[in-house]
Design an enzyme around this catalytic site. Structure first.
Site, PDB file in Angstrom:
ATOM      1  N   ASP A 101       0.801  -1.248   0.035  1.00 61.41           N
ATOM      2  CA  ASP A 101      -0.109  -0.084   0.106  1.00 61.41           C
ATOM      3  C   ASP A 101       0.948   1.058  -0.054  1.00 61.41           C
ATOM      4  O   ASP A 101       2.158   1.139   0.342  1.00 61.41           O
ATOM      5  CB  ASP A 101      -0.983  -0.153   1.243  1.00 61.41           C
ATOM      6  CG  ASP A 101      -1.859  -1.170   1.295  1.00 61.41           C
ATOM      7  OD1 ASP A 101      -2.275  -1.518   0.053  1.00 61.41           O
ATOM      8  OD2 ASP A 101      -2.386  -1.609   2.138  1.00 61.41           O
ATOM      9  N   TYR A 102       0.191   2.373  -0.562  1.00 60.50           N
ATOM     10  CA  TYR A 102       0.994   3.542  -0.472  1.00 60.50           C
ATOM     11  C   TYR A 102       1.690   4.120   0.998  1.00 60.50           C
ATOM     12  O   TYR A 102       2.807   4.464   1.210  1.00 60.50           O
ATOM     13  CB  TYR A 102      -0.075   4.718  -0.807  1.00 60.50           C
ATOM     14  CG  TYR A 102       0.228   6.167  -0.826  1.00 60.50           C
ATOM     15  CD1 TYR A 102       1.020   6.486  -2.128  1.00 60.50           C
ATOM     16  CD2 TYR A 102      -0.111   7.253  -0.322  1.00 60.50           C
ATOM     17  CE1 TYR A 102       1.281   7.620  -2.423  1.00 60.50           C
ATOM     18  CE2 TYR A 102       0.393   8.495  -0.213  1.00 60.50           C
ATOM     19  CZ  TYR A 102       1.177   8.667  -1.653  1.00 60.50           C
ATOM     20  OH  TYR A 102       1.392   9.920  -1.921  1.00 60.50           O
TER      21      TYR A 102
END
Ligand code: URA
Length: 237
Positions: A101-102
């Protein structure tokens, strides 16, 4: 000499199964001749064309990056955000093996070896990944037990191979849990904890198969050794 479908898969244009479908569908030419035979053996001198494009014979490269927070883990981003590929100094077309994820940090592999990437990402290959999650409150021993027994997400049970409560701070009501899983569904760790009623404040992947971050700082990377690449192939057998 190698089997045609293996060579196509190794180039990264398709998985081995998809390569077989392309051959059977008449989308593959060898030295200008249509080839629909799955068993066909080819050598490095043969010119292979898939869907009208010649397969490139690039050298394979393999990188291990310590992904910083706030970076997307795709090869390109529609919103022009920084991607993990921007961290690697190479002129090869590389892409990440799976996603983080970011806001997730830690170990991610990048390569132009499509065959290995496909093998590693295949859910049945069971490559272990270890995450360290900082939770928004102290986890109960009952929830640790539930986690060890597996948590169902979208109808499929995620059963960790290892769960360890690393530390807890009762005063601040926070804890750090280490979880090892073999699957690779998007947001799986966050979803598992969410199902149990916890939010993941921080998530880091510290291990992928037997590869670890060692001394790499955030944003730093290194190439894998030939031995490490061989071991990854063996992991997927
Ligand atoms: N699980 C998550 O929730 N996020 C990641 O980035 C990786 C695994």
């Amino acid at each position: 000499m190698e089997r045609l479908q293996k060579v196509i898969a190794a180039s990264g244009v398709a998985s081995r199964r998809k390569a077989e479908e392309l051959i059977l569908a008449g989308k593959v030419k060898v030295n200008g001749e249509l080839c629909r035979e799955l068993g066909t053996k080819v050598s490095g001198d043969d010119v292979i064309m898939v869907n009208g494009e010649i397969l490139s014979k690039e050298d394979k490269v393999y990188y291990l990056l310590n992904k910083p927070r706030g970076v997307v883990s795709t090869a390109s981003d529609d919103l022009n955000r920084k991607t993990i590929v921007d961290y690697i100094d190479t002129d090869k077309r590389i892409y990440p093996v799976g996603r983080l994820d970011y806001d997730t940090t830690g170990l991610i592999l990048l390569t132009n070896d499509g065959e290995l990437a496909n093998l590693l990402m295949h859910p049945t290959n069971g490559v272990e990944k270890t995450y360290v999650a900082k939770l928004n409150k102290v986890i109960t021993s009952e929830d640790i037990r539930k986690l060890k027994n597996g948590i169902e997400i979208d109808g499929i049970k995620c059963i960790p191979t290892r769960v360890k409560l690393r530390s807890k701070d009762v005063e601040k009501d926070k804890c750090i849990v280490e979880v090892t899983i073999v699957e690779g569904r998007n947001h799986i760790i966050k979803n598992v904890f969410m199902k149990l009623g916890y939010l993941v404040d921080k998530l880091t992947r510290i291990k992928y198969a037997d590869l670890t971050l060692d001394n790499l700082k955030s944003g730093e990377y290194r190439s894998l050794t030939i031995k490490e690449v061989k071991r990854l192939y063996e992991e997927t057998k």
